[in-house]
Motif scaffolding. Sequence first.
Motif, PDB file in Angstrom:
ATOM      1  N   ALA A 236       0.970  -1.223   0.073  1.00  0.00           N
ATOM      2  CA  ALA A 236      -0.068  -0.026  -0.081  1.00  0.00           C
ATOM      3  C   ALA A 236       0.908   1.323   0.138  1.00  0.00           C
ATOM      4  O   ALA A 236       0.491   2.136  -0.556  1.00  0.00           O
ATOM      5  N   LEU A 237       1.954   1.278   0.586  1.00  0.00           N
ATOM      6  CA  LEU A 237       2.779   2.350   0.633  1.00  0.00           C
ATOM      7  C   LEU A 237       3.270   2.841  -0.526  1.00  0.00           C
ATOM      8  O   LEU A 237       3.679   3.984  -0.839  1.00  0.00           O
ATOM      9  N   ASN A 238       3.577   1.918  -1.414  1.00  0.00           N
ATOM     10  CA  ASN A 238       4.003   2.267  -2.901  1.00  0.00           C
ATOM     11  C   ASN A 238       3.038   1.881  -3.942  1.00  0.00           C
ATOM     12  O   ASN A 238       3.409   1.897  -5.218  1.00  0.00           O
ATOM     13  N   ALA A 239       1.609   1.595  -3.585  1.00  0.00           N
ATOM     14  CA  ALA A 239       0.585   1.435  -4.571  1.00  0.00           C
ATOM     15  C   ALA A 239       0.634   2.609  -5.562  1.00  0.00           C
ATOM     16  O   ALA A 239       0.476   3.853  -5.084  1.00  0.00           O
ATOM     17  N   LYS A 240       0.062   2.362  -6.835  1.00  0.00           N
ATOM     18  CA  LYS A 240      -0.065   3.317  -7.832  1.00  0.00           C
ATOM     19  C   LYS A 240      -1.407   2.874  -8.682  1.00  0.00           C
ATOM     20  O   LYS A 240      -1.364   1.737  -9.063  1.00  0.00           O
ATOM     21  N   PRO A 241      -1.965   3.685  -9.503  1.00  0.00           N
ATOM     22  CA  PRO A 241      -2.949   3.447 -10.442  1.00  0.00           C
ATOM     23  C   PRO A 241      -2.341   2.475 -11.593  1.00  0.00           C
ATOM     24  O   PRO A 241      -1.240   2.683 -11.876  1.00  0.00           O
ATOM     25  N   GLY A 242      -3.260   1.512 -11.880  1.00  0.00           N
ATOM     26  CA  GLY A 242      -2.875   0.430 -12.792  1.00  0.00           C
ATOM     27  C   GLY A 242      -2.315  -0.626 -12.031  1.00  0.00           C
ATOM     28  O   GLY A 242      -2.120  -1.774 -12.947  1.00  0.00           O
ATOM     29  N   ASN A 243      -1.954  -0.726 -10.808  1.00  0.00           N
ATOM     30  CA  ASN A 243      -1.378  -1.840 -10.455  1.00  0.00           C
ATOM     31  C   ASN A 243      -2.327  -3.207 -10.393  1.00  0.00           C
ATOM     32  O   ASN A 243      -3.738  -2.759  -9.969  1.00  0.00           O
ATOM     33  N   ALA A 244      -1.988  -4.268 -10.649  1.00  0.00           N
ATOM     34  CA  ALA A 244      -2.993  -5.405 -10.645  1.00  0.00           C
ATOM     35  C   ALA A 244      -2.869  -5.832  -9.575  1.00  0.00           C
ATOM     36  O   ALA A 244      -2.077  -6.244  -8.578  1.00  0.00           O
ATOM     37  N   LEU A 245      -4.331  -6.531  -9.200  1.00  0.00           N
ATOM     38  CA  LEU A 245      -4.472  -7.143  -7.945  1.00  0.00           C
ATOM     39  C   LEU A 245      -5.687  -8.321  -8.286  1.00  0.00           C
ATOM     40  O   LEU A 245      -6.177  -8.076  -9.602  1.00  0.00           O
ATOM     41  N   GLN A 246      -6.003  -9.297  -7.447  1.00  0.00           N
ATOM     42  CA  GLN A 246      -7.033 -10.068  -7.436  1.00  0.00           C
ATOM     43  C   GLN A 246      -7.682 -10.043  -6.261  1.00  0.00           C
ATOM     44  O   GLN A 246      -7.409  -9.906  -5.075  1.00  0.00           O
ATOM     45  N   LEU A 247      -9.171 -10.400  -6.244  1.00  0.00           N
ATOM     46  CA  LEU A 247      -9.896 -10.331  -5.294  1.00  0.00           C
ATOM     47  C   LEU A 247     -10.799 -11.422  -5.292  1.00  0.00           C
ATOM     48  O   LEU A 247     -11.347 -11.933  -6.424  1.00  0.00           O
ATOM     49  N   ALA A 248     -11.366 -12.054  -4.218  1.00  0.00           N
ATOM     50  CA  ALA A 248     -12.503 -13.069  -3.971  1.00  0.00           C
ATOM     51  C   ALA A 248     -13.607 -12.589  -2.979  1.00  0.00           C
ATOM     52  O   ALA A 248     -13.197 -11.862  -2.144  1.00  0.00           O
ATOM     53  N   GLY A 249     -14.630 -12.751  -3.223  1.00  0.00           N
ATOM     54  CA  GLY A 249     -15.878 -12.494  -2.353  1.00  0.00           C
ATOM     55  C   GLY A 249     -17.051 -11.923  -3.144  1.00  0.00           C
ATOM     56  O   GLY A 249     -17.048 -11.901  -4.175  1.00  0.00           O
ATOM     57  N   PRO A 250     -17.681 -11.073  -2.200  1.00  0.00           N
ATOM     58  CA  PRO A 250     -17.734 -10.996  -0.740  1.00  0.00           C
ATOM     59  C   PRO A 250     -18.478 -11.919  -0.040  1.00  0.00           C
ATOM     60  O   PRO A 250     -18.952 -12.894  -0.617  1.00  0.00           O
ATOM     61  N   ARG A 251     -17.978 -11.861   1.395  1.00  0.00           N
ATOM     62  CA  ARG A 251     -18.529 -12.819   2.306  1.00  0.00           C
ATOM     63  C   ARG A 251     -18.944 -11.806   3.496  1.00  0.00           C
ATOM     64  O   ARG A 251     -18.664 -10.576   3.507  1.00  0.00           O
ATOM     65  N   GLY A 252     -19.623 -12.776   4.411  1.00  0.00           N
ATOM     66  CA  GLY A 252     -19.771 -12.214   5.603  1.00  0.00           C
ATOM     67  C   GLY A 252     -21.066 -10.976   5.497  1.00  0.00           C
ATOM     68  O   GLY A 252     -21.714 -10.919   4.798  1.00  0.00           O
ATOM     69  N   GLY A 253     -21.014 -10.012   6.542  1.00  0.00           N
ATOM     70  CA  GLY A 253     -21.970  -8.912   6.538  1.00  0.00           C
ATOM     71  C   GLY A 253     -22.919  -8.798   7.931  1.00  0.00           C
ATOM     72  O   GLY A 253     -23.031  -9.696   8.533  1.00  0.00           O
ATOM     73  N   PHE A 254     -23.266  -7.690   7.971  1.00  0.00           N
ATOM     74  CA  PHE A 254     -23.884  -7.189   9.079  1.00  0.00           C
ATOM     75  C   PHE A 254     -25.504  -7.594   8.903  1.00  0.00           C
ATOM     76  O   PHE A 254     -26.124  -6.836   7.882  1.00  0.00           O
ATOM     77  N   LYS A 255     -26.093  -8.459   9.832  1.00  0.00           N
ATOM     78  CA  LYS A 255     -27.712  -8.888   9.321  1.00  0.00           C
ATOM     79  C   LYS A 255     -28.526  -8.042   9.984  1.00  0.00           C
ATOM     80  O   LYS A 255     -29.898  -8.374   9.806  1.00  0.00           O
ATOM     81  N   GLY A 256     -28.322  -6.772  10.651  1.00  0.00           N
ATOM     82  CA  GLY A 256     -29.494  -5.907  11.331  1.00  0.00           C
ATOM     83  C   GLY A 256     -29.410  -6.521  12.880  1.00  0.00           C
ATOM     84  O   GLY A 256     -28.697  -6.990  13.382  1.00  0.00           O
ATOM     85  N   VAL A 257     -30.369  -5.527  13.494  1.00  0.00           N
ATOM     86  CA  VAL A 257     -30.698  -5.800  14.803  1.00  0.00           C
ATOM     87  C   VAL A 257     -32.179  -6.166  15.127  1.00  0.00           C
ATOM     88  O   VAL A 257     -32.904  -6.257  14.010  1.00  0.00           O
ATOM     89  N   SER A 258     -32.331  -6.527  16.239  1.00  0.00           N
ATOM     90  CA  SER A 258     -33.680  -7.136  16.807  1.00  0.00           C
ATOM     91  C   SER A 258     -34.660  -5.884  16.973  1.00  0.00           C
ATOM     92  O   SER A 258     -34.096  -4.918  17.102  1.00  0.00           O
ATOM     93  N   PRO A 259     -35.568  -6.036  16.680  1.00  0.00           N
ATOM     94  CA  PRO A 259     -36.981  -4.859  16.907  1.00  0.00           C
ATOM     95  C   PRO A 259     -36.788  -4.417  18.322  1.00  0.00           C
ATOM     96  O   PRO A 259     -36.410  -5.020  19.273  1.00  0.00           O
ATOM     97  N   ARG A 260     -36.994  -2.997  18.350  1.00  0.00           N
ATOM     98  CA  ARG A 260     -36.832  -2.435  19.542  1.00  0.00           C
ATOM     99  C   ARG A 260     -35.641  -2.755  20.322  1.00  0.00           C
ATOM    100  O   ARG A 260     -35.482  -2.631  21.405  1.00  0.00           O
ATOM    101  N   SER A 261     -34.575  -2.549  19.757  1.00  0.00           N
ATOM    102  CA  SER A 261     -33.219  -2.695  20.232  1.00  0.00           C
ATOM    103  C   SER A 261     -32.627  -1.669  20.311  1.00  0.00           C
ATOM    104  O   SER A 261     -32.749  -0.411  19.670  1.00  0.00           O
ATOM    105  N   TRP A 262     -31.162  -1.812  20.749  1.00  0.00           N
ATOM    106  CA  TRP A 262     -30.181  -0.575  20.520  1.00  0.00           C
ATOM    107  C   TRP A 262     -28.968  -1.430  20.129  1.00  0.00           C
ATOM    108  O   TRP A 262     -28.715  -2.546  20.220  1.00  0.00           O
TER     109      TRP A 262
END
Length: 389
Positions: A236-262
């Motif tokens: 990341a310290l030397n990253a520049k536009p055009g650099n090639a990467l690969q990615l996999a996903g997405p996974r996980g995630g926040f599924k919400g809260v219970s009714p009347r909760s905080w």
Amino acid sequence: MSRQIFSISQCTRIEMRLLKALRALKWKDNWPAQAGFFLEEIGLESSQTFVFSSLIDAVIKADPEFYLLGPVSPFVSRDELNLLAALGNASRKAINSTEGQDITIPPVVGTLVDECGAELRKARVLMKTRSPLMNSRTVPGITSQVVSFQDDRTLRNVKVVSVHRPTPGVRRVILGGHSLKTFQTDLPAQWVKIFLPDGTAHPVGRAFTIQHFDAVKKELTFDITLHERGPMSRWALNAKPGNALQLAGPRGGFKGVSPRSWLLLAADETGLPAIASIVRQLPADLVVHIFAEIADETERPFLEVQPRVHIRWIYRNGSPTQDPETLSEVLRYSPLPATGGDAWIAAEASVIRTIRTHLLRERGFELGRVHAAGYWKRGEQDHCDLAAG
């Protein structure tokens, strides 16, 4: 098809905790996030959750009617007792011994039972030896074809569009590419695994939360918290536009809260991108308390906070007006609503265990409403926590 059940009191304490973990791995809502903690209670590490998850997945694929009860059920099914019997035998098996091995076990299931038994032996957890209940379906009796469990690891080729510096300790990377035209996110706090192509069969990969995905431009943004010797930090310290990467996903995630909760949100820098994405999609009238641990005040712009959110900044290195503090210490002594709410926590693995125990035992949170994930582990590279999804 057997639906015979027995009182769970006939199981040992170790069996009960292991059974809770096995059930949680295939349950709904936040229960999968608890499996690692159930295993830790009997001496296993959270990283060992994966082999038990693969075992349950293989058993269910081999026999879709396998009777797996809910995590808090006071009963145990005949099928579950048979699985515990297989694990008990494997946990006591000599490392190089094949004595007592049932040749009818499908290869994938047999291998995974042995691997789980080896993990139990390594942790010095000896299961009760019991005979399978042969007058019903048994794990050794499974004969259908088993396909080994695999995650979706489809790699997408992407390139760096731009690199930004929101704070001194963070690099914000925006990725683009033709492969993102079919990319979709449906939950906040989802993550992807980013790989640095190096010409080998096993490139370096690390998991990062999706900070934002522009569905129009098809551009994905993620943040890298800089560490002294991490491979992604050096990149990341030397990253520049055009650099090639690969990615996999997405996974996980926040599924919400219970009714009347905080909602309680707590994290160090590694979890703040997830908190930012969660807050953006919360109901306007929801009470939210955030505890954010960062190095010092210069890192505050990393998290954009809305006025309706209560936030407590925690500075590891201190500040002109504040002594050095830690996330678990501040959370322990801070006032929170008296009624149990929902919690989402992400930080170093040992910190997460401490906070989770505090919330459950001293703050009145219900087990299924605490999502706690170790986003990293001190002294370990590429730490994987099943609770992250």
